[in-house]
Design a protein around this motif. Structure first.
Motif, short mmCIF file in Angstrom:
data_model
loop_
_atom_site.label_atom_id
_atom_site.label_comp_id
_atom_site.label_asym_id
_atom_site.label_seq_id
_atom_site.Cartn_x
_atom_site.Cartn_y
_atom_site.Cartn_z
N ARG A 174 14.35 -25.01 -10.40
CA ARG A 174 13.60 -24.77 -11.64
C ARG A 174 13.15 -26.10 -12.23
O ARG A 174 12.02 -26.24 -12.70
N GLY A 175 14.05 -27.10 -12.20
CA GLY A 175 13.69 -28.43 -12.68
C GLY A 175 12.60 -29.06 -11.84
O GLY A 175 11.70 -29.72 -12.36
N LEU A 176 12.65 -28.84 -10.52
CA LEU A 176 11.62 -29.37 -9.63
C LEU A 176 10.27 -28.73 -9.93
O LEU A 176 9.24 -29.42 -9.96
N HIS A 209 9.01 -36.96 -19.67
CA HIS A 209 9.52 -35.73 -19.09
C HIS A 209 10.53 -35.98 -17.97
O HIS A 209 11.46 -35.21 -17.80
N ARG A 210 10.37 -37.05 -17.20
CA ARG A 210 11.33 -37.33 -16.14
C ARG A 210 12.70 -37.63 -16.72
O ARG A 210 13.72 -37.27 -16.14
N GLU A 211 12.73 -38.31 -17.88
CA GLU A 211 14.01 -38.57 -18.52
C GLU A 211 14.64 -37.27 -19.02
O GLU A 211 15.84 -37.05 -18.89
N CYS A 212 13.80 -36.40 -19.57
CA CYS A 212 14.30 -35.09 -20.00
C CYS A 212 14.86 -34.32 -18.81
O CYS A 212 15.91 -33.68 -18.90
N LEU A 213 14.16 -34.39 -17.68
CA LEU A 213 14.62 -33.71 -16.48
C LEU A 213 15.92 -34.33 -15.97
O LEU A 213 16.77 -33.64 -15.39
N GLY A 214 16.09 -35.64 -16.18
CA GLY A 214 17.35 -36.27 -15.82
C GLY A 214 18.50 -35.68 -16.60
O GLY A 214 19.56 -35.38 -16.04
N TRP A 215 18.30 -35.48 -17.90
CA TRP A 215 19.33 -34.84 -18.72
C TRP A 215 19.57 -33.40 -18.26
O TRP A 215 20.71 -32.92 -18.22
N ASP A 232 15.76 -34.47 -2.62
CA ASP A 232 14.92 -35.65 -2.82
C ASP A 232 14.58 -35.80 -4.30
O ASP A 232 14.58 -36.92 -4.84
N PHE A 233 14.31 -34.68 -4.97
CA PHE A 233 14.01 -34.69 -6.40
C PHE A 233 15.20 -35.20 -7.22
O PHE A 233 15.05 -36.04 -8.11
N VAL A 234 16.40 -34.70 -6.90
CA VAL A 234 17.60 -35.13 -7.63
C VAL A 234 17.87 -36.61 -7.39
O VAL A 234 18.18 -37.36 -8.32
N LEU A 235 17.76 -37.05 -6.15
CA LEU A 235 18.01 -38.46 -5.84
C LEU A 235 16.99 -39.36 -6.52
O LEU A 235 17.32 -40.50 -6.91
N GLN A 236 15.77 -38.89 -6.66
CA GLN A 236 14.75 -39.67 -7.37
C GLN A 236 15.17 -39.88 -8.82
O GLN A 236 15.10 -41.00 -9.35
N LEU A 243 15.07 -25.84 -22.46
CA LEU A 243 14.08 -25.41 -21.48
C LEU A 243 13.66 -23.99 -21.82
O LEU A 243 14.50 -23.10 -21.94
N VAL A 244 12.36 -23.78 -22.01
CA VAL A 244 11.80 -22.46 -22.31
C VAL A 244 10.74 -22.18 -21.26
O VAL A 244 9.67 -22.78 -21.27
N LYS A 245 11.08 -21.29 -20.34
CA LYS A 245 10.21 -21.03 -19.18
C LYS A 245 9.98 -22.34 -18.46
O LYS A 245 10.90 -22.92 -17.91
N LEU A 246 8.78 -22.86 -18.42
CA LEU A 246 8.53 -24.13 -17.74
C LEU A 246 8.05 -25.19 -18.71
O LEU A 246 7.14 -25.96 -18.42
N GLN A 247 8.68 -25.22 -19.89
CA GLN A 247 8.39 -26.24 -20.89
C GLN A 247 9.68 -26.74 -21.50
O GLN A 247 10.66 -25.99 -21.60
N ILE A 248 9.69 -28.00 -21.91
CA ILE A 248 10.84 -28.58 -22.60
C ILE A 248 10.48 -28.77 -24.05
O ILE A 248 9.42 -29.31 -24.38
N PHE A 249 11.36 -28.33 -24.95
CA PHE A 249 11.14 -28.46 -26.39
C PHE A 249 12.31 -29.22 -27.01
O PHE A 249 13.46 -29.06 -26.60
N GLU A 250 11.98 -30.04 -27.99
CA GLU A 250 12.99 -30.67 -28.82
C GLU A 250 13.08 -29.85 -30.11
O GLU A 250 12.09 -29.71 -30.83
N LEU A 251 14.25 -29.31 -30.40
CA LEU A 251 14.43 -28.42 -31.54
C LEU A 251 15.54 -28.95 -32.43
O LEU A 251 16.54 -29.49 -31.95
N PRO A 252 15.40 -28.79 -33.77
CA PRO A 252 16.45 -29.22 -34.69
C PRO A 252 17.72 -28.38 -34.50
O PRO A 252 17.64 -27.17 -34.23
N VAL A 253 18.86 -29.00 -34.62
CA VAL A 253 20.13 -28.28 -34.51
C VAL A 253 20.20 -27.17 -35.57
O VAL A 253 20.70 -26.07 -35.30
#
Length: 341
Positions: free
Chosen positions: A111-113, A125-131, A204-208, A259-269
Motif C-alpha cells: 500500500r505504501g509502495l 512524502h518519502r519522509e512520511c512514507l518512512g514513518w 527494494d522500496f523499503v530498502l530505499q 493514511l486515507v485511501k492513497l493520500q497522507i493527511f496531517e490532522l490535529p490531535v
C-alpha cells in the motif's frame, strides 16, 4: 471504557500480525549470524550474498546449531568463510515456518509502495512514507521486528559500500525479497514469477526508504491504528464522511499523520479526540453517501466546518502523547499544510 492505543484489538488494527513470534532459539541463531557478519565487516565483501559458499558445510552447520541449546556463535562461525556464513543466514531465514515479514505487514508495504508511485516520490512524502513503513514494521512480533531491523541495518551497510561489494539495492532485493516477505498462494509458474517480482519490488522500496532516512527507522513508534469518523465534515479540502476509515501511523503532541485511501493527511490531535472513534457505527444511508460523489454528499448532508465532538472518544496515553519532534527529523521541508482550520 476508552482503550489506550497499546491495547487495541486486532480487529481495529489489521496490521497486527496473525502468526506467533519466532522461537527464542532461532532468533538467537539468526541474530548471532548477523552480528558475526557485521563484526567481521562482511558488509565490505565483494559479492556478499551473491557468491555461493560451501553447500555441505553450510547445511552441516545449520543442523549443528539446531541441536545446541546455547551455541557459542563466534566459535562455531569462525571455522567458516564469509560466503558460508552469508549462505547460512539465508538458510536459517528460509527454514522459518513463516517468512520473517508477515502477509499482513506485506499488504501495508505494498500500500505504501502504491502511494509512493502515485506521489512520484516527492519530498516530503518519502519522509512520511518512512514513518508509515516504520510503523508497519512495528506491527511485527518483538523477535521478528528486532531481527528484521538488524537485517535491514546490515543490508544498508552493504548498499553503502556498493562500490566494493558490487551489491546494490536491486540485487539484494532480488535475493532477499522471496526470503523475507510472505508469499501469496499462487498456482503456476507465471503467477509465481509475477508474485516473486512484486516481493522484490516491495523490498527494494523499503530498502530505499531505509537508506534515505535511517534516523526515522531508529525511532520506536506504534503500529498503524484504524479509526473511523463519527460525523461528516471537511478539512483541508478533504471531505470526511461519517464512518470513513483512516489509518494513523504517526502521533505527535499536536498533530498526527494518517493514511486515507492513497493520500497522507496531517490532522490535529484534537480533531481525533472529537471526531473519530475506534468503532465504526453508521447506517446504510451513510454507506450510500460514501459511495456518492462530493456533490451528492453536499446536497444530502451539511458539511461541518468545525467538527463537534460525537461518539466515543479515546485517551492518548502519555507515552504516545509526548513530543516526537518530527520537524527535526524532516530536514528539507515542513509537513504542515499552508491552510489552517
Amino acid at each position: 471504557s476508552d482503550l489506550p492505543m497499546n491495547t487495541m484489538s486486532e480487529k481495529s488494527n489489521p496490521a497486527k500480525v496473525e502468526i506467533e513470534d519466532m522461537s527464542p532459539h532461532v532468533y538467537s541463531i539468526a541474530t548471532g549470524i548477523v552480528k558475526f557478519l557485521s563484526d567481521s565487516h562482511a558488509y565490505k565483501t565483494e559479492g556478499i550474498f551473491r557468491v555461493s559458499g560451501d553447500h555441505s558445510k553450510t547445511h552441516a552447520m545449520h543442523e549443528k546449531l539446531q541441536q545446541i541449546a546455547k551455541p557459542k556463535m563466534n566459535e562455531e562461525l569462525e571455522a567458516m568463510n564469509v560466503y558460508d556464513v552469508a549462505d547460512l543466514l539465508k538458510l536459517v531465514l528460509r527454514s522459518l515456518s513463516d517468512p520473517l515479514i508477515t502477509s499482513a505487514c506485506l499488504r501495508h508495504i505494498r500500500r505504501g509502495l502504491e502511494l509512493h508511485e502515485n506521489l512520484n516520490g516527492t519530498i516530503p512524502h518519502r519522509e512520511c512514507l518512512g514513518w508509515y513503513i516504520n510503523s508497519v514494521l512495528h506491527s511485527l512480533t518483538p523477535n521478528r521486528y528486532k531481527l528484521t531491523k538488524r537485517i535491514f541495518s546490515f543490508l544498508r551497510k552493504v548498499i553503502s559500500n556498493e562500490e566494493t561489494t558490487k551489491m546494490g539495492r536491486n540485487p539484494l532485493s532480488t535475493i532477499f525479497g522471496p526470503i523475507l516477505l510472505a508469499p501469496k498462494d499462487t498456482e503456476g509458474g507465471a503467477l509465481f514469477f509475477s508474485e516473486n517480482q512484486k516481493r522484490v519490488k516491495a523490498l527494494d522500496f523499503v530498502l530505499q526508504l531505509y537508506q534515505e532516512h535511517p534516523r526515522i527507522f531508529r525511532r520506536k513508534i506504534d503500529s498503524p491504528r484504524n479509526l473511523f469518523s463519527t460525523d461528516t465534515f471537511q478539512v483541508h479540502q478533504k471531505l470526511f464522511v461519517k464512518g470513513e476509515r483512516i489509518s494513523v501511523f504517526y502521533w505527535g503532541d499536536e498533530v498526527v499523520l494518517a493514511l486515507v485511501k492513497l493520500q497522507i493527511f496531517e490532522l490535529p490531535v484534537d480533531l481525533l479526540h472529537s471526531s473519530f472513534s475506534e468503532t465504526k457505527t453508521f447506517t446504510k444511508a451513510d454507506s450510500a453517501i460514501m459511495r456518492g460523489s462530493l456533490e451528492d454528499v453536499k446536497a444530502k448532508k451539511r458539511v461541518q466546518s468545525s467538527p463537534r465532538a460525537r461518539g466515543r472518544n479515546f485517551v492518548l496515553p502519555t507515552n504516545i502523547n509526548r513530543s516526537l519532534n518530527m520537524q527535526a527529523e524532516v530536514e528539507r521541508t515542513s509537513l504542515r499544510p499552508k491552510s489552517k482550520f
